[in-house]
Scaffold this motif. Structure first.
Motif, mmCIF file in Angstrom:
data_model
loop_
_atom_site.group_PDB
_atom_site.id
_atom_site.type_symbol
_atom_site.label_atom_id
_atom_site.label_comp_id
_atom_site.label_asym_id
_atom_site.label_seq_id
_atom_site.Cartn_x
_atom_site.Cartn_y
_atom_site.Cartn_z
ATOM 1 N N GLY A 71 -41.969 -65.740 16.595
ATOM 2 C CA GLY A 71 -41.964 -66.847 15.642
ATOM 3 C C GLY A 71 -42.983 -66.623 14.543
ATOM 4 N N LEU A 72 -42.518 -66.073 13.442
ATOM 5 C CA LEU A 72 -43.418 -65.756 12.334
ATOM 6 C C LEU A 72 -43.068 -66.599 11.117
ATOM 7 N N PRO A 73 -44.017 -66.821 10.204
ATOM 8 C CA PRO A 73 -43.781 -67.743 9.096
ATOM 9 C C PRO A 73 -42.653 -67.332 8.156
ATOM 10 N N ASP A 74 -42.366 -66.040 8.062
ATOM 11 C CA ASP A 74 -41.318 -65.614 7.123
ATOM 12 C C ASP A 74 -40.075 -65.081 7.823
ATOM 13 N N GLY A 75 -39.903 -65.411 9.094
ATOM 14 C CA GLY A 75 -38.677 -65.005 9.776
ATOM 15 C C GLY A 75 -38.878 -64.821 11.266
ATOM 16 N N ASP A 76 -37.826 -64.339 11.897
ATOM 17 C CA ASP A 76 -37.817 -64.132 13.328
ATOM 18 C C ASP A 76 -38.109 -62.665 13.625
ATOM 19 N N GLY A 77 -39.081 -62.425 14.492
ATOM 20 C CA GLY A 77 -39.436 -61.066 14.865
ATOM 21 C C GLY A 77 -38.270 -60.296 15.460
ATOM 22 N N MET A 78 -37.318 -61.000 16.052
ATOM 23 C CA MET A 78 -36.144 -60.352 16.629
ATOM 24 C C MET A 78 -35.334 -59.647 15.543
ATOM 25 N N ASP A 79 -35.245 -60.255 14.363
ATOM 26 C CA ASP A 79 -34.528 -59.631 13.243
ATOM 27 C C ASP A 79 -35.269 -58.379 12.767
ATOM 28 N N TRP A 80 -36.595 -58.445 12.739
ATOM 29 C CA TRP A 80 -37.393 -57.282 12.337
ATOM 30 C C TRP A 80 -37.188 -56.143 13.333
ATOM 31 N N LEU A 81 -37.166 -56.481 14.619
ATOM 32 C CA LEU A 81 -36.936 -55.491 15.662
ATOM 33 C C LEU A 81 -35.557 -54.848 15.502
ATOM 34 N N ALA A 82 -34.553 -55.657 15.226
ATOM 35 C CA ALA A 82 -33.207 -55.120 15.034
ATOM 36 C C ALA A 82 -33.179 -54.130 13.872
ATOM 37 N N GLY A 83 -33.882 -54.452 12.785
ATOM 38 C CA GLY A 83 -33.951 -53.539 11.643
ATOM 39 C C GLY A 83 -34.684 -52.256 11.983
ATOM 40 N N LEU A 84 -35.722 -52.373 12.775
ATOM 41 C CA LEU A 84 -36.488 -51.202 13.207
ATOM 42 C C LEU A 84 -35.595 -50.256 14.006
ATOM 43 N N ARG A 85 -34.854 -50.808 14.950
ATOM 44 C CA ARG A 85 -33.973 -49.985 15.781
ATOM 45 C C ARG A 85 -32.788 -49.451 14.975
ATOM 46 N N ALA A 86 -32.248 -50.246 14.060
ATOM 47 C CA ALA A 86 -31.135 -49.786 13.220
ATOM 48 C C ALA A 86 -31.574 -48.623 12.333
ATOM 49 N N GLY A 87 -32.865 -48.613 11.976
ATOM 50 C CA GLY A 87 -33.400 -47.521 11.170
ATOM 51 C C GLY A 87 -33.669 -46.259 11.974
ATOM 52 N N GLY A 88 -33.408 -46.285 13.273
ATOM 53 C CA GLY A 88 -33.545 -45.102 14.109
ATOM 54 C C GLY A 88 -34.886 -44.937 14.795
ATOM 55 N N SER A 89 -35.785 -45.908 14.657
ATOM 56 C CA SER A 89 -37.100 -45.778 15.288
ATOM 57 C C SER A 89 -36.995 -46.023 16.789
ATOM 58 N N ASP A 90 -37.678 -45.175 17.545
ATOM 59 C CA ASP A 90 -37.744 -45.379 18.986
ATOM 60 C C ASP A 90 -39.174 -45.683 19.443
ATOM 61 N N VAL A 91 -40.018 -46.116 18.510
ATOM 62 C CA VAL A 91 -41.389 -46.481 18.865
ATOM 63 C C VAL A 91 -41.350 -47.607 19.904
ATOM 64 N N PRO A 92 -42.215 -47.552 20.910
ATOM 65 C CA PRO A 92 -42.237 -48.636 21.897
ATOM 66 C C PRO A 92 -42.622 -49.964 21.250
ATOM 67 N N VAL A 93 -41.918 -51.028 21.669
ATOM 68 C CA VAL A 93 -42.178 -52.376 21.158
ATOM 69 C C VAL A 93 -42.408 -53.306 22.341
ATOM 70 N N LEU A 94 -43.540 -54.005 22.291
ATOM 71 C CA LEU A 94 -43.875 -55.030 23.273
ATOM 72 C C LEU A 94 -43.775 -56.375 22.574
ATOM 73 N N ILE A 95 -42.816 -57.187 23.004
ATOM 74 C CA ILE A 95 -42.722 -58.553 22.473
ATOM 75 C C ILE A 95 -43.722 -59.414 23.226
#
Length: 157
Positions: free
Chosen positions: A52-76
């Motif tokens: 829950g961030l002021p300019d959007g949902d972190g889930m959408d940012w995560l989806a963009g990260l993965r769509a861009g091909g990044s496999d960096v570990p993510v801890l929600i």
């Protein structure tokens, strides 16, 4: 190791960034826009992501990260504690999900695990012959015994 902490809560962000900075290099940002800019500016080994961030949902940012091909570990790290939220986060590409509030020791253990997995090491120790380094404990061992080193020698190793 270089971490990107995305957390909008000022007091929690300060505490987490200080805690993590004891062992890692940390970039702390409070918005998704700043997270995207920081992500493009540097290569991070792990992302700790609030949802829950002021300019959007972190889930959408995560989806963009993965769509861009990044496999960096993510801890929600989120107060969203419903089973559906946790399952959705993991299915969306998160490597782990920690519910707020949490204990600092648990957060640090999960960070260590994700960094080990991300580096392809199942065991936490780095070894060269009889010399081993335990990163989570910041200790050296020689033939399995603790090695006392002067500060300069420690830094060089």
């Amino acid at each position: 190791m270089y971490l990107l902490l995305i957390e909008d809560d000022l007091s929690l962000g300060r505490v987490l960034s200080r805690l993590l900075a004891q062992h890692y290099r940390v970039d702390w940002v409070r918005t998704l826009a700043a997270a995207s800019a920081q992500w493009r500016a540097a290569e991070h080994d792990l992302v700790i992501l609030d949802l829950g961030l002021p300019d959007g949902d972190g889930m959408d940012w995560l989806a963009g990260l993965r769509a861009g091909g990044s496999d960096v570990p993510v801890l929600i790290v989120s107060a969203r504690d419903a089973l559906d939220d946790r399952v959705h986060g993991l299915d969306a590409g998160a490597d782990d999900y920690l519910i707020k509030p949490f204990e600092a020791d648990e957060l640090m253990a999960r960070v260590r695990v994700l960094l080990r997995r991300g580096s392809g090491r199942a065991t936490p120790a780095l070894s060269a012959g009889a010399l081993s380094f335990l990163p989570e404990q910041q200790r050296f061992l020689l033939d399995g015994e603790p090695l006392a080193l002067p500060p300069m020698a420690y830094q060089l190793l």
